[in-house]
Design an enzyme around this catalytic site. Structure first.
Site, mmCIF file in Angstrom:
data_model
loop_
_atom_site.group_PDB
_atom_site.id
_atom_site.type_symbol
_atom_site.label_atom_id
_atom_site.label_comp_id
_atom_site.label_asym_id
_atom_site.label_seq_id
_atom_site.Cartn_x
_atom_site.Cartn_y
_atom_site.Cartn_z
ATOM 1 C CG ASP B 11 -2.057 0.978 1.135
ATOM 2 O OD1 ASP B 11 -2.179 1.652 0.109
ATOM 3 O OD2 ASP B 11 -2.845 1.069 2.098
ATOM 4 C CG HIS B 207 -5.833 -0.964 5.565
ATOM 5 N ND1 HIS B 207 -4.599 -1.467 5.200
ATOM 6 C CD2 HIS B 207 -6.031 0.145 4.811
ATOM 7 C CE1 HIS B 207 -4.080 -0.688 4.261
ATOM 8 N NE2 HIS B 207 -4.926 0.293 4.005
ATOM 9 C CB CYS B 240 -3.544 11.487 -1.900
ATOM 10 S SG CYS B 240 -4.604 11.745 -3.254
ATOM 11 C CG ASN B 249 -1.226 2.708 4.797
ATOM 12 O OD1 ASN B 249 -2.240 2.045 4.890
ATOM 13 N ND2 ASN B 249 -0.585 2.878 3.646
#
Lengths: 314, 314
Positions: B11, B207, B240, B249
């Site tokens: 991720d 998450h 982003c 995260n």
């Protein structure tokens, strides 16, 4: 209802290495009050030779008193500061008493015993005033979760100090995580211990920094213990010049967003608060391009279709 | 014991605008495993034309399988990805199913019904393997707290989806705050609703992103509901490109610090983790000076006299 106490004009600017113009501070205070922030700590009555940033405090109190409904707080480290605050007609005196005696000596040049005497003297000063002119006296126990000089600060030191400060005449005692050492478990343990020691109605506030990223988690833990007043700083101003962006107070706009999203009412209009933050950031970065303004909500924006929730009847 | 699942190599890197060298990823995975991180999502078996960053996933699974005791997870969006993951002998398949159907169509080009069929097909694939070769199947419900395209996502959509995914053969369902829309109350409400719907033992993980600064507060709320697995990304990688530093995260090292300080055991050595983070940050900023590495603990350092607490028998 959760009370947000904006401390940026005091705690946020005092570690900046440039003087913030009084007109910038006035616009800042005015904009936050207009957004619905109910209480602002506008400055401190300290030795201006040591903290020139604070030399406009009398003028800022005067300005803030013109804003309807705003509770005007000031930091006072001693009786002399309290006299100035009373003369300026501030609504609330915030007295820092450090749980770490080493920190107390460096910060205000006074031991625990001397600070307790100081609080008693301020109580006497306030009690001599006509009832309607009396400011409230809140003592913030600094380094209540640990000290960068002493390291661990025993919980019993904090509860003992809270008891002695109430006996000396404080209306209220708050806990300050001056160093960003608190974690949510420590917040719960110490807030509850002080509630047991002095009664929950005498500890309603905490002052948190986001030094290690735990600021809002700590705020959440405090809320769960019944804390109803949270200090915060617009744009997370504050903290340590040698760790840029990493050591400020918890960020007012991020905190208000968390609370409102959870259904807690703060009385604050978030878009107006974000606009105030934008103006402040522009003014500060115009003065110094690396001004330590940070935070997440202002960058990310409100969620799509966000509406002030009031989804819980709190 | 709380399980930290590092998702940075998947991720964290997938939104970077430069390819992270496989040797950097290998050192990163090795260092985190050596620090005691028990589970790492090393990549995803997706269409590499769409996500060239992930084309080394087979090699990374192979490398990660050499690290003693490490659970090796991979993301698979469909049966074909699961076949590749099974062939590579990954321990855990993580399947993203978005609660927002609009997001699901954009993300994996499949509706809810199609994704549920996909999960059933993956279940059949896995059940055909010898028992000892079967990976676990965890579905992460993406946009479980809101969607940047659809806005509000009803809680009933999430619980219904969780039930249908369990029926289709998932071992476990997790909730993902893909968009950073969650707040602690929403976390509690939705985690509890899913626990009621499918049984608490089938939802052990969440998450979280830190898009609006609420990441660790949300993690705390999840812990309070009995969640025992938390995804995180070293240096808060992810998010982003148009909101730098704001959308990653939750930060592995900040999260581990919070948990350990609270007395939760993670099995992770914080100084080693911070060293791994330093190496990663250096490698990434060497490739791109504005690589979105952030976090607070690494800048501020551990508190004075900090020792792994184990002060609570948890």
């Amino acid at each position: 209802m959760i009370t947000i106490s904006e401390v940026g004009p005091r705690d946020g600017v005092q570690s900046l290495d440039f003087i913030v113009d009084i007109e910038v501070k006035k616009r800042w205070i005015t904009a936050e009050a207009a957004a619905g922030v109910p209480e602002i700590e506008v400055g401190s009555f300290v030795n201006y030779k040591r903290l020139p940033q604070m030399q406009d405090t009398t003028a800022l109190v005067k300005h803030a008193l013109t804003l309807p409904g705003l509770a005007v707080a000031v930091l006072v480290p001693n009786l002399r500061g309290a006299q100035a605050a009373v003369e300026a007609r501030a609504h609330k005196l915030s007295i820092p008493v450090s749980a770490s005696e080493t920190h107390s000596l460096r910060n205000v040049n006074r031991s625990h015993a001397q600070m307790i005497d100081e609080v008693a003297a301020i109580r006497a000063l306030v009690d001599d005033l006509p009832t309607e002119a009396r400011p409230s006296i809140e003592v913030g126990i600094a380094t209540a979760f640990g000290c960068t000089i002493e390291g661990h600060v025993p919980q019993s030191t904090v509860t003992d100090l809270a008891e002695r400060l109430m006996e000396a005449g404080a209306d209220e005692v708050g806990l300050s995580d001056t160093t960003g050492y608190a974690d949510p478990k420590m917040i719960r343990d110490r807030v509850r211990a002080v509630q047991t020691a002095i009664g929950a109605r005498h500890i309603t506030g905490v002052h948190l920094h986001n030094t290690r990223g735990l600021g809002l988690a700590n705020a959440l833990a405090a809320l769960e213990c019944g804390i109803t007043t949270l200090d915060a700083s617009l744009g997370g101003l504050g903290g340590c010049p040698f760790a840029p962006g990493a050591s400020g107070n918890i960020v007012t706009e991020d905190l208000v967003y968390m609370l409102e999203a959870m259904g807690h009412s703060t009385g604050i209009d978030l878009p107006s608060l974000i606009a105030a933050r934008k103006d402040l950031a522009e003014a500060l970065t115009a003065a110094r391009s690396d001004a330590p303004v940070y935070g997440f909500l202002a960058d990310a924006g409100l969620p799509l279709h966000y509406t002030p929730p009031e989804r819980a009847a709190q």
